[in-house]
Design a protein around this motif. Structure first.
Motif, mmCIF file in Angstrom:
data_model
loop_
_atom_site.group_PDB
_atom_site.id
_atom_site.type_symbol
_atom_site.label_atom_id
_atom_site.label_comp_id
_atom_site.label_asym_id
_atom_site.label_seq_id
_atom_site.Cartn_x
_atom_site.Cartn_y
_atom_site.Cartn_z
ATOM 1 N N SER A 1 0.841 -1.206 0.000
ATOM 2 C CA SER A 1 0.000 0.000 0.000
ATOM 3 C C SER A 1 0.872 1.251 0.000
ATOM 4 N N ALA A 2 1.942 1.232 0.791
ATOM 5 C CA ALA A 2 2.834 2.386 0.883
ATOM 6 C C ALA A 2 3.478 2.688 -0.464
ATOM 7 N N LYS A 3 3.844 1.654 -1.194
ATOM 8 C CA LYS A 3 4.489 1.859 -2.494
ATOM 9 C C LYS A 3 3.534 2.552 -3.468
ATOM 10 N N GLU A 4 2.249 2.197 -3.386
ATOM 11 C CA GLU A 4 1.257 2.850 -4.248
ATOM 12 C C GLU A 4 1.096 4.320 -3.870
ATOM 13 N N VAL A 5 1.066 4.592 -2.568
ATOM 14 C CA VAL A 5 0.952 5.975 -2.089
ATOM 15 C C VAL A 5 2.180 6.783 -2.492
ATOM 16 N N ILE A 6 3.354 6.181 -2.346
ATOM 17 C CA ILE A 6 4.602 6.883 -2.692
ATOM 18 C C ILE A 6 4.667 7.148 -4.193
ATOM 19 N N ARG A 7 4.153 6.220 -4.982
ATOM 20 C CA ARG A 7 4.118 6.427 -6.431
ATOM 21 C C ARG A 7 3.264 7.657 -6.776
ATOM 22 N N ALA A 8 2.117 7.763 -6.105
ATOM 23 C CA ALA A 8 1.241 8.922 -6.310
ATOM 24 C C ALA A 8 1.915 10.198 -5.808
ATOM 25 N N LEU A 9 2.612 10.081 -4.674
ATOM 26 C CA LEU A 9 3.332 11.227 -4.110
ATOM 27 C C LEU A 9 4.419 11.717 -5.069
ATOM 28 N N LYS A 10 5.157 10.788 -5.643
ATOM 29 C CA LYS A 10 6.224 11.144 -6.586
ATOM 30 C C LYS A 10 5.656 11.868 -7.805
ATOM 31 N N ASN A 11 4.512 11.384 -8.291
ATOM 32 C CA ASN A 11 3.877 12.012 -9.449
ATOM 33 C C ASN A 11 3.457 13.447 -9.147
ATOM 34 N N ARG A 12 2.848 13.626 -7.967
ATOM 35 C CA ARG A 12 2.402 14.976 -7.581
ATOM 36 C C ARG A 12 3.602 15.915 -7.405
ATOM 37 N N CYS A 13 4.648 15.409 -6.782
ATOM 38 C CA CYS A 13 5.855 16.235 -6.567
ATOM 39 C C CYS A 13 6.513 16.605 -7.888
ATOM 40 N N GLN A 14 6.513 15.648 -8.795
ATOM 41 C CA GLN A 14 7.092 15.914 -10.120
ATOM 42 C C GLN A 14 6.269 16.986 -10.848
#
Length: 201
Positions: A29-42
């Motif tokens: 679950s954390a990896k999915e959240v971090i993936r979304a976080l990375k996209n938003r930060c980018q």
């Protein structure tokens, strides 16, 4: 006293299944959240970049600011989700620690020379040797404790403007391959313990 030690052993290694399964699920679950976080930060870095000043769409008054605000709110939501995941991991680790402490306390209250616990000390087809079980119990707890500490440190140092800190957080959720094999082996060797009937003490 033998029954107390056995019960503590069974409780610890039965709970280990729950710990391991929960850690695996929450890490996914954390990896999915971090993936979304990375996209938003980018996206936020892109919107804030000088190159976007030349884009015709960003000449519309207030559009850029609204988009930045929306992205920051999204980042905060992802951070809240990660914080909740971390709290759950801490909770399950704390319970594992409690069970380990009860096991260690029960062990300290018995004498290994007592004939009543000879089978427990030497092991049986159902129970591995007591010493081995105690070593496994401590090693497993130490592993999950270290894993949690690494994730927590990565969370505390996270800077959404710095992509390296996000990568570090993502990597902190990686399950060590060596430990994955070791925990699977411990679970396999102690699986029968959860089916052991221990009289009420």
């Amino acid at each position: 006293m033998k029954k107390v030690v056995k019960k503590c052993i069974v409780n610890y290694f039965s709970y280990l299944k729950n710990v391991d399964d929960t850690w695996n699920d929450l890490c996914k679950s954390a990896k999915e959240v971090i993936r979304a976080l990375k996209n938003r930060c980018q996206q936020l870095r892109l919107v804030n970049s000088i190159e976007t000043d030349k884009q015709e769409i960003f000449k519309i008054a207030g559009l850029r600011e609204k988009l930045i605000l929306k992205l920051i709110r999204g980042i905060q939501e992802e951070m809240t989700l990660l914080g909740n995941l971390l709290a759950r991991l801490n909770c399950i680790n704390q319970e594992l620690k409690n069970k380990l402490m009860r096991l260690e306390e029960a062990r300290s209250n018995i004498s290994l020379k007592d004939s009543e616990i000879e089978e427990l000390v030497s092991g049986s087809p159902v129970f591995p040797k007591l010493e081995k079980l105690l070593i496994w119990a401590q090693e497993v707890y130490d592993y999950y404790k270290t894993l949690y500490q690494n994730i927590n440190e990565a969370m505390l140092s996270l800077d959404y403007k710095n992509e390296e800190t996000i990568d570090r957080l993502e990597n902190s959720f990686q399950i060590n391959y060596y430990w994955r094999i070791k925990i699977d082996r411990v679970r396999g060797l102690t699986e029968a313990l959860s089916k052991t009937v221990i009289p009420q003490v």
